[in-house]
Each structure stands twice: as structure tokens, then as C-alpha cells.
Write an enzyme that holds these catalytic residues in place. Structure first.
Site, short mmCIF file in Angstrom:
data_model
loop_
_atom_site.label_atom_id
_atom_site.label_comp_id
_atom_site.label_asym_id
_atom_site.label_seq_id
_atom_site.Cartn_x
_atom_site.Cartn_y
_atom_site.Cartn_z
N ASN A 10 0.87 -1.18 0.00
CA ASN A 10 0.00 0.00 0.00
C ASN A 10 0.90 1.23 0.00
O ASN A 10 1.52 1.54 1.01
CB ASN A 10 -0.89 -0.04 1.26
CG ASN A 10 -1.73 1.21 1.41
OD1 ASN A 10 -1.81 2.04 0.50
ND2 ASN A 10 -2.37 1.35 2.57
N TRP A 11 0.95 1.90 -1.15
CA TRP A 11 1.88 3.04 -1.27
C TRP A 11 1.30 4.32 -0.68
O TRP A 11 1.97 5.34 -0.64
CB TRP A 11 2.27 3.23 -2.75
CG TRP A 11 3.06 2.08 -3.31
CD1 TRP A 11 3.53 1.00 -2.61
CD2 TRP A 11 3.48 1.88 -4.67
NE1 TRP A 11 4.21 0.14 -3.44
CE2 TRP A 11 4.19 0.66 -4.72
CE3 TRP A 11 3.32 2.60 -5.85
CZ2 TRP A 11 4.75 0.16 -5.90
CZ3 TRP A 11 3.87 2.10 -7.03
CH2 TRP A 11 4.58 0.89 -7.05
N LYS A 12 0.05 4.28 -0.30
CA LYS A 12 -0.62 5.44 0.33
C LYS A 12 -0.43 6.71 -0.51
O LYS A 12 -0.30 6.62 -1.72
CB LYS A 12 -0.12 5.63 1.77
CG LYS A 12 -0.18 4.34 2.60
CD LYS A 12 0.00 4.57 4.05
CE LYS A 12 0.00 3.24 4.77
NZ LYS A 12 0.04 3.38 6.22
N HIS A 95 -9.34 0.75 5.21
CA HIS A 95 -8.06 1.00 5.90
C HIS A 95 -8.31 1.93 7.09
O HIS A 95 -9.14 2.84 7.01
CB HIS A 95 -7.06 1.61 4.91
CG HIS A 95 -5.67 1.62 5.45
ND1 HIS A 95 -5.24 2.55 6.37
CD2 HIS A 95 -4.62 0.79 5.22
CE1 HIS A 95 -3.98 2.29 6.67
NE2 HIS A 95 -3.57 1.22 6.00
N GLU A 97 -6.79 4.37 8.16
CA GLU A 97 -6.62 5.80 7.87
C GLU A 97 -7.89 6.36 7.22
O GLU A 97 -8.24 7.51 7.44
CB GLU A 97 -5.38 6.01 6.97
CG GLU A 97 -4.10 5.78 7.76
CD GLU A 97 -2.92 5.27 6.95
OE1 GLU A 97 -2.95 5.35 5.71
OE2 GLU A 97 -1.96 4.76 7.57
N GLU A 167 -5.23 -5.41 10.67
CA GLU A 167 -4.19 -4.39 10.85
C GLU A 167 -4.41 -3.65 12.17
O GLU A 167 -5.14 -2.64 12.20
CB GLU A 167 -4.24 -3.38 9.70
CG GLU A 167 -4.00 -3.97 8.34
CD GLU A 167 -3.45 -2.93 7.38
OE1 GLU A 167 -2.33 -3.12 6.90
OE2 GLU A 167 -4.13 -1.91 7.15
N GLY A 173 2.68 1.74 10.90
CA GLY A 173 3.61 2.86 10.75
C GLY A 173 4.35 3.22 12.03
O GLY A 173 5.01 4.26 12.11
N SER A 213 3.66 -2.71 10.36
CA SER A 213 5.12 -2.73 10.50
C SER A 213 5.75 -4.07 10.13
O SER A 213 6.69 -4.52 10.80
CB SER A 213 5.52 -2.32 11.93
OG SER A 213 5.08 -1.00 12.20
N GLY A 234 2.88 -1.36 4.33
CA GLY A 234 2.90 0.08 4.08
C GLY A 234 4.32 0.54 3.78
O GLY A 234 4.84 0.37 2.68
N GLY A 235 4.97 1.11 4.81
CA GLY A 235 6.30 1.72 4.65
C GLY A 235 7.30 0.89 3.86
O GLY A 235 7.94 1.39 2.93
C1 PEP Z 1 -0.66 -0.12 6.38
O1 PEP Z 1 -0.83 1.09 6.42
O2 PEP Z 1 -1.51 -0.84 5.82
C2 PEP Z 1 0.55 -0.67 6.98
C3 PEP Z 1 0.55 -1.93 7.28
O3 PEP Z 1 1.58 0.19 7.17
P1 PEP Z 1 3.05 -0.17 7.77
O4 PEP Z 1 3.52 -1.41 7.09
O5 PEP Z 1 3.89 1.03 7.40
O6 PEP Z 1 2.88 -0.34 9.24
#
Ligand code: PEP
Length: 250
Positions: A10-12, A95, A97, A167, A173, A213, A234-235
Site C-alpha cells: 500500500n503506497w498510500k 483501511h 486511515e 491491521e 507505521g 510494521s 505500508g512503509g
Molecule cells: C498499512 O498502512 O496498511 C501498513 C501496514 O503500514 P506499515 O507497514 O507502514 O505499518
């Protein structure tokens, strides 16, 4: 039961078109990902370019979001019909967010699920508890509510098009990952919850991803758990080497 293994990035709201093209070229250079299905979710503005570039590769381009109506006066929004018109076959919905910053309720998410399915778009449905829920031992209630309110109106056959992503918000994050035991405990709970409503046969077929993470140094352990079928990243998905190291962690 062999379930579909999936790693989705997920590049957000990161990467303009040029950065997206660079990242895609790096992904195209990584040839070894036979252990699982790979998906990436660039921003709306880069979706078509990403689809065109990855068309002949087996990396699927997915959407990060979708509106709950097919068309109309919803300035700034993108519909399932529009996504479908450029070849999108899967979208992320729910998600944390989106739930938090855009006030997406169970009802809105339910409508997004329905309109996506009507347009033959599969869903990666995200849910997760806050730290305070876990600390008060309310996390199982929160998760069952998120799932039942937005998904339990679906027919058994609709579930062929649903991928779940657990999640925990406190792990997104933050660099703080849920332990593999915590992840397994929740994934097993989710599978049982679905089995009770539908059937064990159906529940055993659902891919349940973990997100929060996930990094190259912890992916293997998390993915080794019985009820974990992959990850939503994510990251670490913004760095091609890290992403592929996670992809190859099965
Ligand atoms: C996400 O936002 O779906 C996520 C899992 O982010 P991260 O891997 O950065 O925690």
C-alpha cells in the site's frame, strides 16, 4: 487446505508519477516471486500507468480506495465503475486511515463493498483495533463488529471475492509489530468467527493478511503462522528491495 498467499504493498499518498515509474521499474527487475501473489496499490493518478507497465507481469495493480456510488455529484471521488474502466480488479476498503481521517463508518464501508462487487472488483477488507481496545481486552469485540457490520450481509459466493487484512492500528507505521502469537490468535479468532456465521469450509478458504510494521526482518516469522496468509505492507513497500524480501519470506 492451501489458501492463496498474498503480499500487497500500500503506497498510500506517496510517489508522484515519476517516482512511481522508478519503483515499478525496480519491481519489474525482481523476477523471483513464485511463492505468493503480489499486489501494489499506487495513488489514483498513477494507476493507469502502473497497469500499463505491469500488464504482462504477474504483479496486480490495485486501488487504495473507492467511492460508494457509481457516479454523480461527488467532487473529487473515484467510483468502482471508473476503476473497472481502467482494468482495476481489486480495491482496498476500510483501511484505518480511511476510517479515522475520512470518517468511514461500517455502513459506508458496507456500501463500498457492495458497489465494488457489483462492478466485479475484489476487496481487500481492512480492520483493526486501537491500543486502548487491546489494553481493555476489547479487541475481539471490536474486530468481530467491524467484520460483521460491513461483511456479514454477503452471500457465501460473494466471499470468493473477499480478502481480509487484520491491521492493529497501534502497529501501523509505528515500527511496533504485533507478536506472531498475537497475530495468530487474532487470525484464528477471525476464521472461527466466519465459520460460525457461514461454514468452516468457507472460512478455511479466506486469505487473511496481517498488516502493521511488517519488515524484511519479521515477515518470515509472521508468515509462518498457521492462519496468516500474507501481508499488507505500508512503509516497507516503498523500497523495492525490502518489499521483495518480504514477498520472498514464505
Ligand atoms: C498499512 O498502512 O496498511 C501498513 C501496514 O503500514 P506499515 O507497514 O507502514 O505499518
Amino acid at each position: 487446505m492451501t489458501r492463496k498467499k498474498i503480499v500487497a504493498g500500500n503506497w498510500k499518498m506517496n510517489n508522484g508519477l515519476q517516482e512511481t515509474e522508478i519503483l515499478i521499474n525496480e519491481l519489474l527487475a525482481e523476477t523471483n516471486h513464485s511463492g505468493c501473489e503480489v499486489m501494489v496499490a499506487p495513488s489514483f493518478v498513477s494507476l493507469k500507468t502502473a497497469i500499463d507497465s505491469l500488464n504482462d507481469n504477474d504483479i496486480e495493480v490495485v486501488s487504495q480506495n473507492v467511492h460508494q456510488s457509481n457516479d454523480g455529484a461527488y467532487t473529487g471521488e473515484v467510483s468502482a465503475k471508473m476503476l473497472s474502466s481502467i482494468g482495476i480488479k481489486t480495491t482496498i476498503i476500510g483501511h484505518s486511515e480511511r476510517r479515522e481521517y475520512f470518517s468511514e463508518t461500517h455502513e459506508i464501508l458496507k456500501n463500498k463493498v457492495d458497489i465494488s462487487l457489483q462492478n466485479s472488483i475484489k476487496i481487500i477488507f481492512c480492520f483493526g483495533e486501537e491500543l486502548k481496545d487491546r489494553k481493555t481486552n476489547n479487541h475481539f469485540n471490536i474486530i468481530s463488529n467491524q467484520i460483521s457490520e460491513s461483511l456479514f450481509h454477503l452471500s457465501s459466493s460473494d466471499w470468493n471475492n473477499i480478502i481480509l487484512a487484520y491491521e492493529p492500528i497501534w502497529a501501523i507505521g509505528t515500527g511496533e509489530t504485533a507478536s506472531s502469537d498475537q497475530v495468530q490468535e487474532m487470525h484464528s479468532f477471525i476464521r472461527n468467527f466466519i465459520a460460525q456465521k457461514y461454514s468452516n469450509e468457507l472460512a478455511q478458504k479466506i486469505s487473511i493478511l496481517y498488516g502493521g510494521s511488517v519488515k524484511p526482518n519479521n515477515a518470515k516469522e509472521i508468515f509462518s503462522m498457521t492462519d496468516v496468509d500474507g501481508g499488507l505492507i505500508g512503509g516497507a513497500s516503498l523500497k523495492s528491495k525490502d518489499f521483495f524480501s518480504i514477498v520472498n519470506s514464505f
